[in-house]
Structures are given as C-alpha cells and as structure tokens.
Design an enzyme around this catalytic site. Structure first.
Site, PDB file in Angstrom:
ATOM      1  N   PHE A  14       0.827  -1.209   0.000  1.00 47.90           N
ATOM      2  CA  PHE A  14       0.000   0.000   0.000  1.00 47.90           C
ATOM      3  C   PHE A  14       0.859   1.256   0.000  1.00 47.90           C
ATOM      4  O   PHE A  14       0.696   2.141  -0.853  1.00 47.90           O
ATOM      5  CB  PHE A  14      -0.932  -0.041   1.212  1.00 47.90           C
ATOM      6  CG  PHE A  14      -1.611   1.251   1.556  1.00 47.90           C
ATOM      7  CD1 PHE A  14      -2.283   1.984   0.587  1.00 47.90           C
ATOM      8  CD2 PHE A  14      -1.586   1.737   2.854  1.00 47.90           C
ATOM      9  CE1 PHE A  14      -2.920   3.179   0.906  1.00 47.90           C
ATOM     10  CE2 PHE A  14      -2.217   2.919   3.190  1.00 47.90           C
ATOM     11  CZ  PHE A  14      -2.877   3.648   2.217  1.00 47.90           C
ATOM     12  N   ASN A  96       8.128  -6.874  11.685  1.00 44.76           N
ATOM     13  CA  ASN A  96       8.332  -5.499  12.146  1.00 44.76           C
ATOM     14  C   ASN A  96       9.594  -5.295  12.964  1.00 44.76           C
ATOM     15  O   ASN A  96      10.025  -4.151  13.150  1.00 44.76           O
ATOM     16  CB  ASN A  96       7.136  -5.047  12.989  1.00 44.76           C
ATOM     17  CG  ASN A  96       5.829  -5.085  12.213  1.00 44.76           C
ATOM     18  OD1 ASN A  96       5.824  -4.942  10.999  1.00 44.76           O
ATOM     19  ND2 ASN A  96       4.724  -5.305  12.914  1.00 44.76           N
ATOM     20  N   TYR A 147       1.046  -5.010  17.556  1.00 41.38           N
ATOM     21  CA  TYR A 147       1.587  -4.201  16.464  1.00 41.38           C
ATOM     22  C   TYR A 147       2.465  -3.084  17.003  1.00 41.38           C
ATOM     23  O   TYR A 147       3.597  -2.873  16.543  1.00 41.38           O
ATOM     24  CB  TYR A 147       0.446  -3.634  15.621  1.00 41.38           C
ATOM     25  CG  TYR A 147       0.917  -2.773  14.474  1.00 41.38           C
ATOM     26  CD1 TYR A 147       1.620  -3.338  13.415  1.00 41.38           C
ATOM     27  CD2 TYR A 147       0.659  -1.407  14.449  1.00 41.38           C
ATOM     28  CE1 TYR A 147       2.062  -2.553  12.357  1.00 41.38           C
ATOM     29  CE2 TYR A 147       1.093  -0.618  13.392  1.00 41.38           C
ATOM     30  CZ  TYR A 147       1.794  -1.199  12.357  1.00 41.38           C
ATOM     31  OH  TYR A 147       2.235  -0.425  11.316  1.00 41.38           O
ATOM     32  N   LYS A 151       6.507  -2.809  16.368  1.00 37.10           N
ATOM     33  CA  LYS A 151       7.007  -1.644  15.631  1.00 37.10           C
ATOM     34  C   LYS A 151       8.028  -0.874  16.464  1.00 37.10           C
ATOM     35  O   LYS A 151       9.016  -0.345  15.932  1.00 37.10           O
ATOM     36  CB  LYS A 151       5.849  -0.727  15.221  1.00 37.10           C
ATOM     37  CG  LYS A 151       4.957  -1.287  14.125  1.00 37.10           C
ATOM     38  CD  LYS A 151       5.700  -1.465  12.809  1.00 37.10           C
ATOM     39  CE  LYS A 151       5.972  -0.145  12.124  1.00 37.10           C
ATOM     40  NZ  LYS A 151       6.602  -0.344  10.778  1.00 37.10           N
TER      41      LYS A 151
END
Length: 344
Positions: A14, A96, A147, A151
């Site tokens: 994306f 990540n 997440y 990250k």
C-alpha cells in the site's frame, strides 16, 4: 534528487507503491524490493521503478540480502515492509522487528559511507500518548498492542544503528494512513470494500446488507498516503545532521472520532448502508485517543500535511466504487481536536 539511488522495501504494498512513484517523479533511481515482486502495472516502461527485485527479506540468506543492497548501491533505503493486519504477534515480530534488524545489519556491512535508512514507524508505538493534546516525540512509548510493541522494536533497532554509525537512521512515526488501495484488513479498507460491493449489489437491484463494525468511539489521527510519501522524500533528502537518530511524527495533528469518519465515508459514497456497531468490550485492548504533535516534522523536514480528509476518502472510494456514483462536497466538519503542532 535526480540520480539518487533509492531502495524501497515492501515496494508492492500500500505505501510502497506510492513511495516508489514519488521518488521516481523527482528523478531518483528507484529499486523496488518485495516478497511478491513488482506491483501490478509496474515495469520498465511504467516509470514507477528502475528495477524490481523479488526477495523475501526474512528468509533470504544474509549474503543474498547484502548482495541485493550492493547491486543497488543505495544512497537511501526506505523500509515500508512489515505486518499489520491478519497476523499474530509472532508474525508481527518477524515482519516489524526481526526484518528491521536484518536490514540494519546488511546495510552496516556495505562499503562506503553510512546509508540513509528511513524507517516507517507507527503512532501505535506510543500507546495512550497525551490524553488531551498532541503526543510529541519526547513522550515515552508504552504500546498496548502487538503491532505497537513490535514496531517499537524496529524503531529501536534503527536508532541503535544510528548511534553506532552503521546507518543514517531516521524513524517517521506515522499516524493511521488512509488513501486509495488501503488493505481490506484495515477498518477503512473493510468499509470501502463493503461500500463497493453494496454499490454493485444496488446496481443489480439487490438488497444492501448492513455494515457490521467494531465499536467506533475511538478518536484517531489520520494522514493521507500521499502526504506520507512527501514526508519520506523530505526525510530522505534532509541534511544528515538534522535527521539522523531522530524520531519524527507524521500525521495531521488532530484526532477524529471514528464513527463520524465512517459516517462521512458513507455519505461521500452515495450508498445508503446501515451501520451496526458491536457492543463496547468491558476492557479495551487499544487506546481511546491518538493525536500526534507534528511540529518537529515542520521544523526538521519543512513538511506539513496538505490533503484534507475528504480528499483521502474520495480517493479511497474512487478505487472501489463505480465511476457514476455521486460525489458530495459538504465540508467534513468532524474534527475532534485542533491541530497539535506546537511545543516540540
């Protein structure tokens, strides 16, 4: 920037697609690297990438990864790869955190001066953040989701590489990104896909089904994917002394209530779809509000967002709706807070 060699990791994703186009438009030599190969429509004549390499950054041997970077002779590497949706914590940790460690190590082994590494971080690294104003980069991260935790590990790997002098590392901590092509695993991708299917069903004379969503009481900072691309280009070309070792917030500096934004998205689509929200859980697993202070981006990068939320939503809808759907032009008017751009 003409002639600058830029490697985009996750180039078929994306954000990666837009980043490659943004650098190419400015005359850079773009080398796309992704597990699945070049994005649809990309090729030697598309102008989007100079080269496209199919490479799994997690499973490739260390020598293979180093050779891929050596062949590109990068001035800048942008890491837009990672895992966000439809993945468990182990998969997120691999995509990540482990992946970032491997990239930093491979770049450190290249001959010549340190390579500029622009890491795309996330607002979710902060956790709750500032409960009232905008969260600045000096705020101690305290992520509450897998997440956000993974990250943050990636961010720390880049900053450690910057301290050691192995890379010119800079982390752009992104707000929630919206725009055309956002994955269906995200809230906005899910809503867009449902609206597209509903428009098609209505054109066939079929009944439109309700849009069933999780609770939408949270307020989020959102930023257009094209504004993100502009910020990445600015970070790639900024003086080393200004950005190396820095974390820089990239958002709109305002929090928007999700229910209001989804209602606006439906209104802009012209498709009358009923929305059903799930009941609020007794204990939240995320945070109720996210808002970034973006004054550091203005100061160090000369960057500020230029696209409105309506523009972002229209771009997203245009990618899923029939072209004859009406476009509404009523101003958004759903901001939950004033822009947070001072004090950092």
């Amino acid at each position: 920037m003409p002639g600058l060699s830029v490697v985009i990791l996750g180039s078929s994703g994306f954000l990666g697609r837009g980043l490659g186009a943004a650098f190419a438009a400015r005359g850079a030599r773009v080398h796309g690297v992704s597990r699945g190969g070049p994005p649809p429509g990309a090729g030697p004549s598309s102008g989007r990438t100079t080269t496209a390499t199919c490479l799994d950054l997690l499973t490739a041997a260390s020598g293979e990864l180093r050779a891929a970077f050596s062949a590109a002779r990068p001035d800048v590497v942008v890491n837009a790869a990672g895992r966000a949706w439809r993945a468990d914590e182990a998969e997120m940790n691999a995509g990540n955190a482990v992946l970032v460690e491997r990239v930093v190590t491979a770049l450190a082994e290249l001959p010549g001066p340190p390579v500029r590494l622009v890491q795309l971080g996330s607002v979710h690294e902060y956790g709750a953040g500032d409960p009232a104003g905008g969260t600045g980069e000096r705020h101690d991260p305290d992520p509450v989701t897998p997440y956000g935790r993974t990250k943050l590990l990636g961010t720390r790997a880049v900053l450690r590489g910057a301290r050691e002098g192995s890379v010119e590392g800079v982390v752009l901590r992104l707000a929630n990104v919206i725009g055309a092509g956002v994955p269906e695993g995200s809230l906005f991708g899910r809503v867009a896909a449902h609206l597209g299917a509903s428009a098609a069903a209505r054109a066939r004379g079929e009944q439109v089904t309700a849009l069933r969503l999780p609770p939408l009481r949270a307020a989020r900072d959102l930023v257009d994917a094209r504004d993100v691309a502009d910020a990445v280009v600015a970070a790639a070309s900024a003086p080393s002394a200004a950005v190396t070792g820095q974390v820089i917030n990239v958002g709109r500096g305002e929090a928007v209530v999700m229910r209001a934004l989804i209602d606006r998205m439906i209104a802009l689509s012209g498709v009358d779809v009923p929305v059903t929200e799930a009941a609020e859980a007794s204990a939240r697993t995320d945070v109720a509000r996210q808002c970034l202070d973006i004054s550091r981006a203005r100061r160090l990068l000369g960057w500020s967002p230029s696209r409105g939320l309506d523009d972002s939503l229209r771009d997203l809808l245009a990618s899923v709706l029939p072209p004859e759907r009406p476009s509404h032009s009523t101003p958004l008017g759903i901001t939950a807070a004033s822009p947070a751009g001072e004090g950092n």
